[in-house]
Write a protein that holds these residues in place. Structure first.
Motif, PDB file in Angstrom:
ATOM      1  N   VAL A 192       0.819  -1.212   0.000  1.00 52.75           N
ATOM      2  CA  VAL A 192       0.000   0.000   0.000  1.00 52.75           C
ATOM      3  C   VAL A 192       0.857   1.269   0.000  1.00 52.75           C
ATOM      4  CG1 VAL A 192      -1.856   1.315   1.084  1.00 52.75           C
ATOM      5  CG2 VAL A 192      -1.871  -1.174   1.232  1.00 52.75           C
ATOM      6  N   GLN A 193       1.836   1.351   0.898  1.00 54.82           N
ATOM      7  CA  GLN A 193       2.552   2.601   1.066  1.00 54.82           C
ATOM      8  C   GLN A 193       3.815   2.742   0.214  1.00 54.82           C
ATOM      9  OE1 GLN A 193       2.626   2.254   5.529  1.00 54.82           O
ATOM     10  NE2 GLN A 193       2.012   4.388   5.404  1.00 54.82           N
ATOM     11  N   TYR A 194       4.688   1.729   0.246  1.00 55.86           N
ATOM     12  CA  TYR A 194       6.002   1.883  -0.385  1.00 55.86           C
ATOM     13  C   TYR A 194       6.304   0.724  -1.333  1.00 55.86           C
ATOM     14  CZ  TYR A 194       6.272   5.011   3.610  1.00 55.86           C
ATOM     15  OH  TYR A 194       5.992   5.976   4.538  1.00 55.86           O
ATOM     16  N   PRO A 195       6.781   1.024  -2.536  1.00 54.30           N
ATOM     17  CA  PRO A 195       6.997  -0.037  -3.519  1.00 54.30           C
ATOM     18  C   PRO A 195       8.207  -0.912  -3.222  1.00 54.30           C
ATOM     19  CG  PRO A 195       7.820   2.038  -4.364  1.00 54.30           C
ATOM     20  CD  PRO A 195       7.097   2.352  -3.079  1.00 54.30           C
ATOM     21  N   ARG A 196       8.175  -2.085  -3.783  1.00 49.35           N
ATOM     22  CA  ARG A 196       9.314  -2.989  -3.763  1.00 49.35           C
ATOM     23  C   ARG A 196      10.364  -2.439  -4.721  1.00 49.35           C
ATOM     24  NH1 ARG A 196      11.570  -7.399  -6.329  1.00 49.35           N
ATOM     25  NH2 ARG A 196      12.063  -9.188  -5.002  1.00 49.35           N
ATOM     26  N   LEU A 197      11.622  -2.344  -4.272  1.00 47.14           N
ATOM     27  CA  LEU A 197      12.704  -1.826  -5.102  1.00 47.14           C
ATOM     28  C   LEU A 197      13.732  -2.893  -5.460  1.00 47.14           C
ATOM     29  CD1 LEU A 197      13.522   1.576  -3.318  1.00 47.14           C
ATOM     30  CD2 LEU A 197      11.942   1.161  -5.220  1.00 47.14           C
ATOM     31  N   SER A 198      13.792  -3.953  -4.698  1.00 47.48           N
ATOM     32  CA  SER A 198      14.817  -4.979  -4.859  1.00 47.48           C
ATOM     33  C   SER A 198      14.948  -5.456  -6.302  1.00 47.48           C
ATOM     34  CB  SER A 198      14.477  -6.178  -3.967  1.00 47.48           C
ATOM     35  OG  SER A 198      15.369  -7.241  -4.185  1.00 47.48           O
ATOM     36  N   GLY A 199      16.171  -5.349  -6.850  1.00 43.02           N
ATOM     37  CA  GLY A 199      16.441  -5.861  -8.183  1.00 43.02           C
ATOM     38  C   GLY A 199      15.957  -5.005  -9.333  1.00 43.02           C
TER      39      GLY A 199
ATOM     40  N   VAL B  93      23.009   5.082  -5.670  1.00 37.22           N
ATOM     41  CA  VAL B  93      21.975   4.375  -4.917  1.00 37.22           C
ATOM     42  C   VAL B  93      21.114   3.531  -5.848  1.00 37.22           C
ATOM     43  CG1 VAL B  93      20.136   6.140  -4.962  1.00 37.22           C
ATOM     44  CG2 VAL B  93      20.368   4.620  -2.986  1.00 37.22           C
ATOM     45  N   ALA B  94      20.908   3.984  -7.084  1.00 35.83           N
ATOM     46  CA  ALA B  94      20.133   3.200  -8.044  1.00 35.83           C
ATOM     47  C   ALA B  94      20.857   1.904  -8.400  1.00 35.83           C
ATOM     48  CB  ALA B  94      19.865   4.016  -9.298  1.00 35.83           C
ATOM     49  N   ASP B  95      22.161   1.981  -8.570  1.00 36.51           N
ATOM     50  CA  ASP B  95      22.937   0.786  -8.899  1.00 36.51           C
ATOM     51  C   ASP B  95      22.956  -0.182  -7.715  1.00 36.51           C
ATOM     52  OD1 ASP B  95      24.644  -0.592 -10.868  1.00 36.51           O
ATOM     53  OD2 ASP B  95      26.232  -0.308  -9.389  1.00 36.51           O
ATOM     54  N   TYR B  96      23.052   0.362  -6.511  1.00 38.77           N
ATOM     55  CA  TYR B  96      23.028  -0.472  -5.313  1.00 38.77           C
ATOM     56  C   TYR B  96      21.691  -1.197  -5.198  1.00 38.77           C
ATOM     57  CZ  TYR B  96      23.096  -1.891  -0.423  1.00 38.77           C
ATOM     58  OH  TYR B  96      23.025  -2.628   0.723  1.00 38.77           O
ATOM     59  N   ILE B  97      20.603  -0.492  -5.465  1.00 45.29           N
ATOM     60  CA  ILE B  97      19.256  -1.069  -5.407  1.00 45.29           C
ATOM     61  C   ILE B  97      19.107  -2.212  -6.411  1.00 45.29           C
ATOM     62  CG2 ILE B  97      16.852  -0.587  -6.030  1.00 45.29           C
ATOM     63  CD1 ILE B  97      17.238   2.168  -4.653  1.00 45.29           C
ATOM     64  N   ALA B  98      19.732  -2.065  -7.572  1.00 46.93           N
ATOM     65  CA  ALA B  98      19.626  -3.096  -8.601  1.00 46.93           C
ATOM     66  C   ALA B  98      20.140  -4.447  -8.097  1.00 46.93           C
ATOM     67  CB  ALA B  98      20.404  -2.678  -9.851  1.00 46.93           C
ATOM     68  N   GLY B  99      21.148  -4.428  -7.223  1.00 45.81           N
ATOM     69  CA  GLY B  99      21.693  -5.670  -6.707  1.00 45.81           C
ATOM     70  C   GLY B  99      21.179  -6.055  -5.334  1.00 45.81           C
ATOM     71  N   LEU B 100      20.213  -5.290  -4.834  1.00 47.21           N
ATOM     72  CA  LEU B 100      19.697  -5.518  -3.496  1.00 47.21           C
ATOM     73  C   LEU B 100      18.733  -6.698  -3.462  1.00 47.21           C
ATOM     74  CD1 LEU B 100      19.725  -4.213  -0.639  1.00 47.21           C
ATOM     75  CD2 LEU B 100      17.746  -2.855  -1.357  1.00 47.21           C
ATOM     76  N   HIS B 101      18.922  -7.568  -2.471  1.00 47.82           N
ATOM     77  CA  HIS B 101      17.993  -8.697  -2.310  1.00 47.82           C
ATOM     78  C   HIS B 101      18.076  -9.222  -0.883  1.00 47.82           C
ATOM     79  CE1 HIS B 101      21.442 -11.466  -2.555  1.00 47.82           C
ATOM     80  NE2 HIS B 101      21.837 -10.737  -3.581  1.00 47.82           N
TER      81      HIS B 101
END
Length: 217
Positions: free
Chosen positions: A161-168, A209-217
């Motif tokens: 509802v509030q915040y989207p999933r960003l992982s990957g 931070v965008a590149d870090y998020i891309a590899g976040l899991h």
């Protein structure tokens, strides 16, 4: 008198039962139809987002595994609302698609994408990972930038509802959205907190931070 009371009780029970059945039917009608959602995704969305919500390039976001409530909100935000001159999110292609969808079909396609398995991403620039991690996990105190993890979670799973999933998520897409949030009106004007946060980030910080998020899991 007793008969009258009993009759009234029977009528009240019957009326209550009819109301309950009507509510149940309405709830069933509102339930997402995954088959209908899959049909929409295959026929309309697949060219950009992939049939299973795993887009092929960073030009388009990955939708697989995203919270359905968030997807529905974004589809609404692509539509010009009564009294407004522009949608909250400006994208000529998505405005056309979103405007053609009824509310129930928004629910259907959002639920379908949410049910799909997201493919993991990777951070591609080892040199910026420390900065990206610092911003995501700790923010930038001197710029009053809060940690991304505070809302989107330590592993980027977000909050329904509030915040989207960003992982990957594709780094290019995240960069584009942070830039749109910086601009606000005329680009992406559907989150004042994100407008304020993005406006305090430099281009280098956004990319890190965008590149870090891309590899976040």
């Amino acid at each position: 008198m007793n008969r009258l009371c009993k009759s009234l009780m029977v009528l009240q029970f019957a009326a209550g039962l009819v109301g309950f059945v009507a509510q149940a039917d309405a709830a069933d009608a509102a339930k997402p139809d995954l088959d209908r959602g899959k049909a929409i995704a295959t026929q309309v969305c697949a060219a950009c987002h992939g049939a299973d919500g795993n887009s092929a390039t960073g030009n388009f976001p990955k939708l697989a595994g995203q919270h359905p409530e968030y997807l529905v909100k974004q589809l609404h935000d692509f539509k010009v609302q009564p009294g407004a001159k522009k949608p909250a999110r400006v994208n000529s292609v998505m405005v056309g698609f979103a405007s053609a969808l009824k509310d129930q079909d928004m629910q259907n396609v959002a639920a379908y994408f949410a049910s799909q398995t997201p493919k993991p991403g990777v951070a591609r620039d080892a040199a910026t990972v420390p900065l990206g991690q610092k911003i995501y996990r700790g923010g930038i105190a001197e710029k009053a930038v809060p940690a991304c993890a505070a809302c989107h979670g330590p592993t980027g799973q977000g909050l329904p509802v509030q915040y989207p999933r960003l992982s990957g998520q594709w780094a290019d897409y995240t960069v584009a959205q942070l830039n749109a949030f910086q601009q606000g009106a005329g680009a992406r004007n559907n989150s004042e907190p994100m407008h304020q946060i993005a406006s305090r980030l430099s281009n280098g910080e956004i990319k890190a931070v965008a590149d870090y998020i891309a590899g976040l899991h």
